[in-house]
Enzyme design. Structure first.
Site, short mmCIF file in Angstrom:
data_model
loop_
_atom_site.label_atom_id
_atom_site.label_comp_id
_atom_site.label_asym_id
_atom_site.label_seq_id
_atom_site.Cartn_x
_atom_site.Cartn_y
_atom_site.Cartn_z
N LYS A 25 71.97 100.93 71.92
CA LYS A 25 72.38 99.75 71.15
C LYS A 25 73.91 99.68 71.02
CE LYS A 25 68.17 99.15 68.45
NZ LYS A 25 67.58 98.91 67.12
N ARG A 82 72.02 104.50 81.18
CA ARG A 82 71.41 104.77 79.89
C ARG A 82 71.65 103.52 79.04
NH1 ARG A 82 74.72 108.75 76.69
NH2 ARG A 82 73.55 110.41 77.77
N THR A 138 66.99 105.13 72.38
CA THR A 138 66.80 104.50 71.07
C THR A 138 65.79 105.30 70.27
OG1 THR A 138 66.26 102.47 69.89
CG2 THR A 138 64.96 102.96 71.85
N ARG A 158 82.48 111.08 61.40
CA ARG A 158 82.89 109.81 62.01
C ARG A 158 81.66 109.00 62.37
NH1 ARG A 158 86.76 112.79 64.92
NH2 ARG A 158 85.62 112.57 66.88
N ASP A 174 79.36 108.89 79.08
CA ASP A 174 79.05 108.15 77.85
C ASP A 174 79.94 106.91 77.74
OD1 ASP A 174 78.51 110.99 75.54
OD2 ASP A 174 77.21 110.04 77.04
N MET A 175 79.48 105.93 76.96
CA MET A 175 80.31 104.74 76.71
C MET A 175 80.92 104.86 75.31
SD MET A 175 81.53 102.14 78.22
CE MET A 175 80.48 101.65 79.59
C1 LIG Z 1 70.38 109.67 73.98
C2 LIG Z 1 71.39 108.79 73.29
C3 LIG Z 1 72.64 108.62 73.85
C4 LIG Z 1 73.57 107.75 73.26
N1 LIG Z 1 74.78 107.52 73.88
C5 LIG Z 1 75.61 106.59 73.36
C6 LIG Z 1 76.82 106.22 74.04
O1 LIG Z 1 77.16 106.73 75.11
N2 LIG Z 1 77.60 105.26 73.47
C7 LIG Z 1 77.25 104.61 72.28
O2 LIG Z 1 77.97 103.71 71.83
N3 LIG Z 1 76.14 104.98 71.60
C8 LIG Z 1 75.32 105.95 72.11
N4 LIG Z 1 74.18 106.28 71.43
C9 LIG Z 1 73.97 105.79 70.04
C10 LIG Z 1 73.30 104.45 70.01
O3 LIG Z 1 74.13 103.47 70.52
C11 LIG Z 1 72.88 104.08 68.58
O4 LIG Z 1 74.02 104.06 67.75
C12 LIG Z 1 71.87 105.01 67.96
O5 LIG Z 1 70.94 105.44 68.87
C13 LIG Z 1 71.13 104.32 66.81
O6 LIG Z 1 70.44 103.21 67.22
P1 LIG Z 1 68.88 103.14 67.48
O7 LIG Z 1 68.68 102.51 68.83
O8 LIG Z 1 68.23 104.41 67.29
O9 LIG Z 1 68.37 102.09 66.46
P2 LIG Z 1 68.67 101.59 65.00
O10 LIG Z 1 68.25 100.16 64.94
O11 LIG Z 1 70.04 101.90 64.56
O12 LIG Z 1 67.66 102.44 64.18
C14 LIG Z 1 66.28 102.36 64.38
C15 LIG Z 1 65.69 103.56 63.72
O13 LIG Z 1 66.19 104.69 64.37
C16 LIG Z 1 66.63 105.64 63.46
N5 LIG Z 1 68.13 105.79 63.58
C17 LIG Z 1 69.08 104.97 63.22
N6 LIG Z 1 70.34 105.47 63.46
C18 LIG Z 1 70.19 106.61 64.02
C19 LIG Z 1 71.10 107.57 64.54
N7 LIG Z 1 72.41 107.47 64.57
N8 LIG Z 1 70.61 108.58 65.04
C20 LIG Z 1 69.33 108.70 65.08
N9 LIG Z 1 68.41 107.88 64.66
C21 LIG Z 1 68.83 106.83 64.12
C22 LIG Z 1 66.22 105.16 62.07
O14 LIG Z 1 65.01 105.72 61.72
C23 LIG Z 1 66.12 103.67 62.27
O15 LIG Z 1 65.23 103.04 61.42
C24 LIG Z 1 73.24 107.11 72.02
C25 LIG Z 1 71.98 107.30 71.44
C26 LIG Z 1 71.05 108.11 72.07
C27 LIG Z 1 69.69 108.25 71.47
#
Ligand SMILES: Cc1cc2nc3c(=O)[nH]c(=O)nc-3n(C[C@H](O)[C@H](O)[C@H](O)COP(=O)(O)OP(=O)(O)OC[C@H]3O[C@@H](n4cnc5c(N)ncnc54)[C@H](O)[C@@H]3O)c2cc1C
Length: 308
Positions: A188, A185, A227, A289, A132-133
């Site tokens: 955002k 992977r 995402t 967090r 993970d990052m």
């Molecule tokens: C499989 C996976 C692995 C990940 N690994 C990392 C990692 O290693 N390092 C890292 O920095 N980040 C990680 N993330 C988190 C990622 O960076 C985002 O913070 C998170 O996915 C929310 O962004 P979004 O792309 O869904 O879009 P957003 O623009 O934030 O949201 C779009 C839509 O998605 C939904 N949404 C929003 N926030 C979340 C949330 N937290 N959880 C679920 N749904 C949400 C809402 O319905 C929103 O309208 C990971 C996410 C996933 C799905």
């Protein structure tokens, strides 16, 4: 302000024991965190596999403060790999370098992760370790680690990492990873980063995501698009169709219990989907967090509780 408030809440033992014992706490955490032990993670993985999706199992924990904790985390991941093999789970593992002791002993963290990647590579079928990052203080060391582990003989396709689209450096990092055929992977980004190094506006982050996503999808290497953003997912589907990319050349990735409707819809359409399943005893502080790091999540969690 919001972040400090949630970090403060995360350290409150009374709230923690209430949350962990309360039905709402169990429901919410149960929606997003698959219990506290490996057996819970195996059960959740089997259920997700039955609904046609792959899994990445994550043991919750980060920023350990002593080598023993790091060794314990690594041992637990060895047990997870054994459970994946023993139960024929369609799953890999995701881990954080600070959970492996990066803050206390860099060489120890390297050796522990190298041991897990070597084990995954020796499995039949071969397993996979996603690093993970975390926050930007760890970006370069994480990428250096993964490049090094990928070059080690026999590790080949058993290690990959994560690129955060909000980081201004990501285009260059992607170029270097693709040059070595490393699986990425794309997400955002979930941490709070200064504007000098990260895009702040959602429109900029989304534009960066889509640009990097298209580069990855055309790279001929198997990547994950992580995402829940419907607009971006539609863009990916359209791009794959336009470019005649077969569904087995990439996968969508989502978090456990989040947008299950979208997960199922993508599976029905024949796309590959992988669910990130976190489990462990450190769910409450981790969960709070997470909420604190991105205000949007607070609304989202509330929306999802209401949606349930
Ligand atoms: C499989 C996976 C692995 C990940 N690994 C990392 C990692 O290693 N390092 C890292 O920095 N980040 C990680 N993330 C988190 C990622 O960076 C985002 O913070 C998170 O996915 C929310 O962004 P979004 O792309 O869904 O879009 P957003 O623009 O934030 O949201 C779009 C839509 O998605 C939904 N949404 C929003 N926030 C979340 C949330 N937290 N959880 C679920 N749904 C949400 C809402 O319905 C929103 O309208 C990971 C996410 C996933 C799905």
């Amino acid at each position: 302000m919001l972040r400090a408030f949630f970090v403060h809440l995360s350290e409150n033992p009374t709230l923690r024991s209430f949350a962990e014992k309360s039905s709402i706490g169990r429901r919410v955490s149960g929606r997003f965190v698959a219990g506290t032990d490996i057996a819970d993670a195996v059960r959740a993985t089997q259920a997700v596999n039955r609904s046609g999706m792959r899994v990445s199992i994550d043991n919750l924990g980060e920023n350990v403060t002593n080598p023993d904790e790091a060794r314990h985390s690594s041992q637990l991941y060895h047990q997870i790999l054994d459970a994946i093999a023993a139960n024929h789970l369609d799953a890999n593992i995701s881990l954080k370098l600070t959970h492996m002791g990066l803050d206390v002993d860099e060489k120890l963290a390297h050796d522990l992760v190298a041991g897990l990647v070597a084990k995954a590579a020796s499995m039949n079928p071969p397993g996979f370790v996603r690093v993970d990052m975390e926050g930007s203080p760890y970006t370069q060391r994480t990428l250096d680690f993964v490049h090094e582990l990928h070059r080690m003989p026999g590790n080949g396709n058993s290690v990959g990492t994560v690129i955060q689209a909000y980081m201004r450096r990501s285009e260059k990092d992607v170029e270097k990873l693709l040059a070595e055929g490393i699986r990425i992977r794309l997400c955002k980004g979930a941490y709070k980063e200064p504007a000098e190094i990260a895009f702040a506006a959602k429109s900029e982050v989304d534009a960066s995501y889509i640009q990097l996503m298209k580069t990855l999808m055309k790279s001929g290497i198997y990547h994950g698009l992580a995402t829940h953003d419907e607009h971006i997912i539609r863009e990916a589907e359209a791009f794959a169709t336009r470019e005649r990319l077969a569904p087995d050349t990439f996968e969508f990735q989502m978090l456990y219990g989040i947008r299950r409707d979208l997960q199922q819809e993508l599976v029905r359409k024949g796309w590959r989907v992988r669910i990130y399943i976190p489990f462990g005893t450190e769910w409450y502080p981790y969960f709070m967090r997470r909420l604190g790091e991105r205000p949007a999540n607070v609304l989202f969690i509330a929306r999802n509780i209401l949606r349930a």
